[in-house]
Design an enzyme around this catalytic site. Structure first.
Site, PDB file in Angstrom:
ATOM      1  N   GLY A   1       0.823  -1.278  -0.168  1.00  0.00           N
ATOM      2  CA  GLY A   1      -0.023  -0.034  -0.137  1.00  0.00           C
ATOM      3  C   GLY A   1       0.899   1.396  -0.156  1.00  0.00           C
ATOM      4  O   GLY A   1       0.649   2.256  -0.806  1.00  0.00           O
TER       5      GLY A   1
ATOM      6  N   SER B   1       3.830   1.540  -1.097  1.00  0.00           N
ATOM      7  CA  SER B   1       4.583   1.780  -2.506  1.00  0.00           C
ATOM      8  C   SER B   1       3.568   2.146  -3.447  1.00  0.00           C
ATOM      9  O   SER B   1       3.897   3.056  -4.288  1.00  0.00           O
ATOM     10  CB  SER B   1       4.941   0.313  -2.940  1.00  0.00           C
ATOM     11  OG  SER B   1       6.019  -0.331  -1.989  1.00  0.00           O
TER      12      SER B   1
ATOM     13  N   ALA C   1       4.448  10.342  -6.878  1.00  0.00           N
ATOM     14  CA  ALA C   1       5.367  10.563  -8.020  1.00  0.00           C
ATOM     15  C   ALA C   1       4.560  10.763  -9.400  1.00  0.00           C
ATOM     16  O   ALA C   1       4.923  12.175  -9.999  1.00  0.00           O
ATOM     17  CB  ALA C   1       6.463   9.393  -8.263  1.00  0.00           C
TER      18      ALA C   1
ATOM     19  N   GLU D   1      14.427   7.513 -11.136  1.00  0.00           N
ATOM     20  CA  GLU D   1      13.819   8.777 -10.884  1.00  0.00           C
ATOM     21  C   GLU D   1      13.014   8.975  -9.484  1.00  0.00           C
ATOM     22  O   GLU D   1      12.808   9.928  -9.082  1.00  0.00           O
ATOM     23  CB  GLU D   1      12.565   8.643 -12.099  1.00  0.00           C
ATOM     24  CG  GLU D   1      11.872  10.285 -12.223  1.00  0.00           C
ATOM     25  CD  GLU D   1      12.712  11.383 -12.281  1.00  0.00           C
ATOM     26  OE1 GLU D   1      12.660  12.353 -11.473  1.00  0.00           O
ATOM     27  OE2 GLU D   1      13.578  11.543 -13.220  1.00  0.00           O
TER      28      GLU D   1
END
Length: 129
Positions: free
Chosen positions: A21, A23, A30, A75
């Site tokens: 979760g 993640s 992001a 990134e």
């Protein structure tokens, strides 16, 4: 002296579910806040299937797709460093600026690695010996 964080879970299946979760939350953050991540995802959405199609072996497919996933991973790490630096201070701080620059350099090197990998796999097919 036990200095473990009260925010750290102890283990088991619940930890795995929570970690998954977190993640997903990170990927969502992001996506919402990082234009570079959105651009790289858009590129990966196009290039990963293309790499899977163009690769003639499992190793080539892994290289072509895997290096693009690596770009996304780096990134994400760069974005995490930038967010942490901005949380510490939005003013000019040479060390925070250096941390951001180093993270950006890591992304650049990974993009160059991705380009070199694609070239190494695909150019021998189109260039004469």
């Amino acid at each position: 002296m036990n200095r473990s964080s009260p925010y750290k879970s102890t283990g088991g299946l619940v930890r795995i579910v929570r970690a998954f979760g977190y993640s997903l939350q990170g990927l969502g953050a992001a996506w919402r806040h990082e234009a570079a991540f959105r651009q790289e995802v858009a590129l990966a959405v196009i290039l990963i299937p293309l790499g899977l199609w163009l690769g003639t072996s499992a190793l080539e497919r892994l290289l072509l797709a895997g290096v693009l996933v690596l770009v996304l991973v780096v990134e994400l790490l760069n974005s995490a460093v930038e967010a942490l630096a901005d949380a510490i201070s939005t003013g000019h701080d040479p060390l925070l600026g250096r941390a951001k620059d180093i993270g950006s350099a890591a992304v650049l090197l990974t993009l160059l690695l991705a380009a070199a990998t694609w070239a190494a796999v695909l150019l021998p097919r189109v260039l004469p010996d």
